[in-house]
Design an enzyme around this catalytic site. Structure first.
Site, PDB file in Angstrom:
ATOM      1  N   LYS A 189      86.448  47.779 109.242  1.00  0.00           N
ATOM      2  CA  LYS A 189      86.666  46.708 108.259  1.00  0.00           C
ATOM      3  C   LYS A 189      86.417  47.334 106.887  1.00  0.00           C
ATOM      4  O   LYS A 189      85.559  46.894 106.115  1.00  0.00           O
ATOM      5  CB  LYS A 189      85.710  45.538 108.571  1.00  0.00           C
ATOM      6  CG  LYS A 189      85.934  44.294 107.742  1.00  0.00           C
ATOM      7  CD  LYS A 189      87.222  43.555 108.051  1.00  0.00           C
ATOM      8  CE  LYS A 189      87.432  42.403 107.075  1.00  0.00           C
ATOM      9  NZ  LYS A 189      88.773  41.793 107.195  1.00  0.00           N
ATOM     10  N   ASP A 221      90.317  42.693 112.052  1.00  0.00           N
ATOM     11  CA  ASP A 221      90.951  41.374 112.198  1.00  0.00           C
ATOM     12  C   ASP A 221      92.401  41.528 112.660  1.00  0.00           C
ATOM     13  O   ASP A 221      92.875  40.812 113.547  1.00  0.00           O
ATOM     14  CB  ASP A 221      90.846  40.551 110.908  1.00  0.00           C
ATOM     15  CG  ASP A 221      91.224  41.329 109.655  1.00  0.00           C
ATOM     16  OD1 ASP A 221      91.408  42.555 109.729  1.00  0.00           O
ATOM     17  OD2 ASP A 221      91.341  40.694 108.591  1.00  0.00           O
ATOM     18  N   ASP A 249      85.807  42.035 125.012  1.00  0.00           N
ATOM     19  CA  ASP A 249      85.934  40.728 125.689  1.00  0.00           C
ATOM     20  C   ASP A 249      87.361  40.221 125.524  1.00  0.00           C
ATOM     21  O   ASP A 249      87.962  39.683 126.457  1.00  0.00           O
ATOM     22  CB  ASP A 249      84.955  39.694 125.105  1.00  0.00           C
ATOM     23  CG  ASP A 249      83.640  39.638 125.864  1.00  0.00           C
ATOM     24  OD1 ASP A 249      83.251  40.680 126.433  1.00  0.00           O
ATOM     25  OD2 ASP A 249      83.005  38.567 125.888  1.00  0.00           O
TER      26      ASP A 249
HETATM   27 MG    MG Z   1      79.933  42.039 125.293  1.00  0.00          MG
END
Ligand code: MG
Ligand code: IPM
Length: 367
Positions: A189, A221, A249
């Site tokens: 970032k 992002d 995730d």
């Molecule tokens: Mg994790």
């Protein structure tokens, strides 16, 4: 070869039990001897000893050749004001064992493409690995505290990286890219964070050592979007600790379930085989809602065991056999509830483990 098993909390004990069975059977089939040791960490260790990472567990980890961990945490220990938390076991192990590189491969199984929430044509051919920095950044930066400010309670965390931490992570990622499709995406970032600007600067220096690897910088992002829109374009993705936590995730959606994704955490320390003494764990959590019900998907733990054999014990053939066995049982149509389509028959955690063991036996190598 000594493997320390840390079952942890929630579904951790169920999934590590299946992974251990698979490891044991692999040892018999492929002719290597494994010695298992078990220790309590996480919430279970808080309950027993008031400490999520008891000294005995850490000591056992340090004398092992590899560590297999289930998961830690649960609602019982979720009080936000508690000073001891199960997650400290995981963070402590990573830090104490110097496991700075967390390798998280994501490769959807063709059989499961129609079970994923994304369009199958988008997922076809996806094969990426996230290399997440694991012992630095905002997870460990000091100060990290709560205090009373002029406007009442306030709290802060510190995102800090030094060039050494960035350089070693980038080198690990570049080396991995060299063994694969020679493409590396560094995620930061840098348009906002100083730590990301240093990250990018050091990444560009290290890049000079690997002119044969195609390199790009992507802001985190934008990366969150690209991962879902064009996941096939990525090979190795290198990023700092928190971004890596979040992106992996997200990336698990590409595979269809968190219950399928293994990880390896590696550092510079070597075990008695002269290989990295790693920590291997599913990327999923302790899933307290289904704990103790034989519903969990043990495949992420079983695939973590395969990574353990490959990276820490040098048993590539056995590792590959486990991965083929997992692909085989999925091709046979076996599904735990997390990857089953509505109306489809499901098997439990133990039955899934048994199926993998049977598939391994069926491909028994010639002695
Ligand atoms: Mg994790
Ligand atoms: C992970 C987990 C851990 C992390 C938690 C349980 C501390 O989410 O391994 O991705 O944030 O690193």
């Amino acid at each position: 070869m000594r493997v320390l098993v840390l079952p942890g909390d929630g579904i951790g004990p169920e999934v590590t039990a299946q992974a251990q069975r698979v490891l044991e059977r692999c040892g018999e089939l492929f002719g290597f001897a494994l010695e298992f040791e078990t220790a309590t960490v996480g919430g279970a260790a808080i309950d027993e000893q008031g400490n999520p990472l008891p000294g005995a567990a850490l000591k056992a980890a340090k004398r092992s050749d590899a560590v297999l961990l289930g998961a830690v945490g649960g609602p019982k220990w979720d009080d936000p004001r508690a000073s001891v938390r199960p997650e400290q076991a995981l963070l402590g192990l990573r830090k104490e064992l110097g496991l700075f590189a967390n390798i998280r491969p994501v490769r959807p199984y063709p059989e499961l493409l129609d079970a994923a929430p994304l369009k199958p044509e988008l997922l076809q051919g996806v094969d990426l690995v996230v290399v997440r920095e694991l012992t630095g950044g905002i997870y460990f930066g000091q100060p990290s505290e709560r205090r009373l400010g002029r406007n009442g309670r306030e709290a802060l965390d510190t995102m800090i990286y030094n060039e050494h931490e960035i350089a070693r992570l980038m080198r690990t990622a570049f080396r991995l890219a060299r063994q694969r499709r020679r493409r590396l995406t560094s995620v930061d970032k840098a348009n906002v964070l100083s730590s990301s600007r240093l990250w990018r600067e050091v990444a560009h220096e290290i890049r000079q050592e690997f002119p044969d690897v195609a390199y790009e910088d992507v802001l985190v992002d934008a990366m969150a979007m690209h991962l879902l829109r064009r996941p096939r374009d990525f090979d190795v993705i290198a990023t700092e600790n928190l971004f890596g936590d979040i992106l992996t995730d997200e990336a698990s959606v590409l595979a269809g379930s968190m219950g399928l994704l293994p990880s390896a955490s590696l550092g510079e320390e070597k075990n008695r085989m002269g290989l990295p003494r790693g920590l291997y764990e599913p990327i999923h959590g302790s899933a307290p809602d289904i704990a103790g019900q034989d519903k969990a998907n043990p495949l992420a733990a079983i695939l973590s065991a395969a990574m353990l054999l490959r990276h820490s014990l040098g048993q590539e053939n056995a590792a590959h056999a486990i991965e083929s066995a997992v692909a085989g049982v999925l091709a046979q149509g076996l599904r735990t509830s997390d990857i089953a389509r509505p109306g489809c028959a499901v098997v439990g955690c133990e039955a899934m483990g048994s199926a993998v063991v049977r598939a391994l036996e069926a491909m028994r190598p010639e002695a």
